[in-house]
Design a protein around this motif. Structure first.
Motif, mmCIF file in Angstrom:
data_model
loop_
_atom_site.group_PDB
_atom_site.id
_atom_site.type_symbol
_atom_site.label_atom_id
_atom_site.label_comp_id
_atom_site.label_asym_id
_atom_site.label_seq_id
_atom_site.Cartn_x
_atom_site.Cartn_y
_atom_site.Cartn_z
ATOM 1 N N PRO A 33 2.290 3.824 13.722
ATOM 2 C CA PRO A 33 1.384 4.614 12.883
ATOM 3 C C PRO A 33 1.279 4.144 11.438
ATOM 4 O O PRO A 33 0.277 4.434 10.764
ATOM 5 C CB PRO A 33 1.989 6.027 12.948
ATOM 6 C CG PRO A 33 2.842 6.038 14.168
ATOM 7 C CD PRO A 33 3.345 4.646 14.333
ATOM 8 N N ARG A 34 2.262 3.398 10.961
ATOM 9 C CA ARG A 34 2.257 3.022 9.541
ATOM 10 C C ARG A 34 1.548 1.690 9.258
ATOM 11 O O ARG A 34 1.430 1.281 8.112
ATOM 12 C CB ARG A 34 3.695 2.948 9.028
ATOM 13 C CG ARG A 34 4.443 4.294 9.106
ATOM 14 C CD ARG A 34 5.892 4.156 8.713
ATOM 15 N NE ARG A 34 6.625 3.263 9.621
ATOM 16 C CZ ARG A 34 7.891 2.919 9.494
ATOM 17 N NH1 ARG A 34 8.593 3.393 8.461
ATOM 18 N NH2 ARG A 34 8.476 2.121 10.359
ATOM 19 N N VAL A 35 1.076 0.993 10.297
ATOM 20 C CA VAL A 35 0.377 -0.263 10.062
ATOM 21 C C VAL A 35 -1.091 0.009 9.731
ATOM 22 O O VAL A 35 -1.620 1.094 10.014
ATOM 23 C CB VAL A 35 0.471 -1.212 11.273
ATOM 24 C CG1 VAL A 35 1.915 -1.464 11.651
ATOM 25 C CG2 VAL A 35 -0.331 -0.695 12.449
ATOM 26 N N THR A 36 -1.747 -0.984 9.156
ATOM 27 C CA THR A 36 -3.162 -0.895 8.808
ATOM 28 C C THR A 36 -3.949 -1.864 9.674
ATOM 29 O O THR A 36 -3.657 -3.072 9.687
ATOM 30 C CB THR A 36 -3.389 -1.242 7.323
ATOM 31 O OG1 THR A 36 -2.665 -0.318 6.512
ATOM 32 C CG2 THR A 36 -4.862 -1.187 6.972
ATOM 33 N N ALA A 37 -4.924 -1.360 10.415
ATOM 34 C CA ALA A 37 -5.760 -2.226 11.257
ATOM 35 C C ALA A 37 -6.846 -2.861 10.413
ATOM 36 O O ALA A 37 -7.509 -2.192 9.610
ATOM 37 C CB ALA A 37 -6.382 -1.426 12.387
#
Length: 332
Positions: free
Chosen positions: A138-142
């Motif tokens: 959840p903490r990554v940025t796509a």
């Protein structure tokens, strides 16, 4: 017949590599030389996001037009990019044995996806993969990206991105070692199912192709693959959603049974609607969550028809559970 067979293909290195594999196999069974005919598709020239332009047919339309004009004798598509509606004048004459259907997460140092640091940038233009990444990490940025495999890998290598999501089959079909020191983490299909048809190829020709060509192509067909992808694509068709919908479907033939797992993802939230069904291809019962439901059993007329009906039944169940609210409608 001794004339060359003309095989139409997209111009990318991956498309030509997978077409080359089919060409070699076709030469062996037909005794004829196969010539690759490079064709430029809209997907190769339009750099907009696939989610913005719809994705439906942008890799197939130009190829199909060339086939219908007689500029080639057959086409090779990545099946996951092929619209579920096949024109009446064309036919998918073969689905060779499927390669690895999984996605892989490619990083510089092998850090598992769920351990990537907060704010890490992961590249993918697929709404389905974006939704799965949101659930897994959840903490990554796509980051929405386009381009061939090499350009995507270079963005990881250069540090512009921390990871990219790629199809394992695409990497395996390229010559040499496309990773060149990067690390690939395979994602299990149980927790990270992939697009309908991923890992499979579709060999398409005209419905009135010569019997000799049809016979040669039939020799390339793998029945288990055709059964599985027929079910997967029926799920997609039954949902009336395009190739870029935030959904996944993966089917496997297990003895006399067909198992279909399908998931529709919420586009901006960490939840999903899923179903896991096993059905006997000979007309037996469906086993879902430990229960049986004979009313949903296929009539067993033939495995392809049974697989198609099973895929449509899965789509209906997903819609009954609210999947329609999560999906964009397919645009032609």
């Amino acid at each position: 017949m001794t004339s060359r067979i003309r095989l139409g293909t997209r111009r990318s290195a991956l498309a030509q590599a997978q077409s080359g594999h089919v060409a070699l196999a076709l030469e062996k069974v037909s005794g004829r030389a196969v010539e690759l005919v490079p064709i430029t598709s809209e997907g190769d020239t339009n750099r907009a996001s696939l989610s913005e332009i719809g994705g439906v047919g942008i890799f197939a339309t130009s190829l199909r037009e060339s086939l219908l004009r007689g500029e080639c004798d057959l086409l090779v598509h990545s099946l996951k990019d092929l619209p579920t509606d096949v024109p009446a004048a064309l036919t998918i004459a073969a689905t060779p044995r499927r390669a690895d259907a999984r996605d892989v997460i490619v990083t510089r140092d092998g850090t598992p996806m769920h351990e990537l640091a907060p704010g890490s940038r992961i590249g993918t233009g697929s709404p389905r993969r974006i939704a799965q990444a949101r659930i897994r990490a959840p903490r990554v940025t796509a980051v929405d990206i386009r381009g061939n495999v090499d350009s995507r890998l270079e963005r990881v290598r250069s540090g512009d991105l921390d990871a990219v999501v790629l199809a394992a089959a695409g990497l395996s079909r390229l010559d040499g070692d496309p990773l060149h020191g990067l690390f690939a983490e395979p994602m299990g299909l149980a927790e990270w199912p992939t697009a309908p048809g991923q890992g499979a190829l579709a060999v398409e020709t005209t419905a009135d192709a010569s019997p000799e060509l049809m016979e040669a192509l039939a020799a390339l067909d793998d029945l288990d693959t055709r059964i599985a992808v027929t079910a997967e694509r029926a799920v997609l068709a039954g949902l009336d959603a395009g190739c870029q919908a935030p959904m996944a479907a993966h089917a496997t033939v297990e003895g006399d049974n067909l198992r279909v797992r399908a998931v529709v993802y919420a586009p901006h939230e960490e939840w999903r609607i899923g179903i896991d069904v096993t059905e006997a291809l000979n007309g037996g019962y469906i086993r879902q969550n430990g229960s049986s439901n004979g009313a949903d059993a296929a009539d067993g007329a033939d495995p392809i028809s049974a697989a198609r009906e099973m895929g449509f039944a899965v789509a209906r169940r997903l819609l009954e559970r609210g999947a329609a609210d999560l999906l964009p409608r397919e645009r032609s």
